[in-house]
Design a protein around this motif. Sequence first.
Motif, PDB file in Angstrom:
ATOM      1  N   ASP A  29     -39.812   4.807 -64.054  1.00 38.06           N
ATOM      2  CA  ASP A  29     -38.572   4.372 -63.408  1.00 38.06           C
ATOM      3  C   ASP A  29     -38.815   3.018 -62.749  1.00 38.06           C
ATOM      4  N   ARG A  37     -36.005   4.378 -73.591  1.00 35.96           N
ATOM      5  CA  ARG A  37     -36.654   5.672 -73.736  1.00 35.96           C
ATOM      6  C   ARG A  37     -36.508   6.091 -75.200  1.00 35.96           C
ATOM      7  N   ASP A  74     -35.938   9.656 -58.843  1.00 32.04           N
ATOM      8  CA  ASP A  74     -36.967   8.628 -59.012  1.00 32.04           C
ATOM      9  C   ASP A  74     -38.105   8.828 -58.017  1.00 32.04           C
TER      10      ASP A  74
HETATM   11 MG    MG Z   1     -33.968   6.174 -63.713  1.00 24.59          MG
END
Ligand code: MG
Length: 278
Positions: free
Chosen positions: A65, A121, A196
């Motif tokens: 993150d 991702r 996060d």
């Molecule tokens: Mg994120």
Amino acid sequence: MAHAHLVHPDSKVNLKDVDTTPPKGVDEILVKSETDELHDKLDKLQQLIYAAGTHSLLIVLQGRDTSGKDGTIRVLSTCLNVQHVNVASFKQPTAEDLGHDFLWRINKETPSKGHISIFNRSQYEDVLVVRVHDLVPPHVWKKRYEDINDFESEIAAGANTIIVKFYLHISKKEQESRLLAREDDPDKSWKLSVGDWKEREFWGAYTEAYEDALSKCSKKDAPWYIVPADKKWYRDFCVAKVLVESLEPYKKDWEKALEKIGKKAKLELAAFRHSNTT
Ligand code: MG
Ligand code: AMP
């Protein structure tokens, strides 16, 4: 000038041995102007990919993150013709996704010839978050490295897809300051997420999972690059440099393909004009 770290096939990655910061003495202004030049080259290379229509490009972005996956895509979108780019963001799988094998949702987003896909991702989440949080038993995720390698070599060979994978490498300290900045900056606070901070507690487990993914899945036709990502200007330079260097070897062939297409079109036009005058 040094740039991203190529993971050689079958080598063992130790992330703590790879810098998250630019090499000492690198001049920011100079790097930024080089990045601009690389972006011009990328623009031209993309035109060639599209016009030649013989290859496609898959860019995979992974990173923790705040490592800059979104920012990298924003920057690339300033130099690419977005008409021919598909950006796919892989979040938690839907019930339908989970009803299929893990590559099902990935496969649908791979680029067709002439096109570029950028993965925000990717298939790698299934050996990262899934492993760190025990979402499936170890014997299931352990088999996936091989499945991913097979899948990538299949699209590289079967669809002429040039695959370039980036791990955006940030330090724990830089992540903290980026997360805190989100609290202070009203323009960034929409990105705030308790998740996060929770994921940050699994820093070590993610490091191990990333090291395995990078070590087991860097292949000649689908290499991993580790990008020092603490400084955004250096990250953008590295990404652009690797992309240009990955595409340039194909340039001559694409130009030849274009010439052939042009010649054929001219012949058709001449035949059409001739038939109109007779
Ligand atoms: Mg994120
Ligand atoms: P973001 O990229 O911040 O929008 O977050 C997307 C979230 O989806 C991240 O926490 C990912 O770890 C999660 N995610 C992506 N793919 C998977 C997957 N295959 N299984 C579980 N979670 C996933």
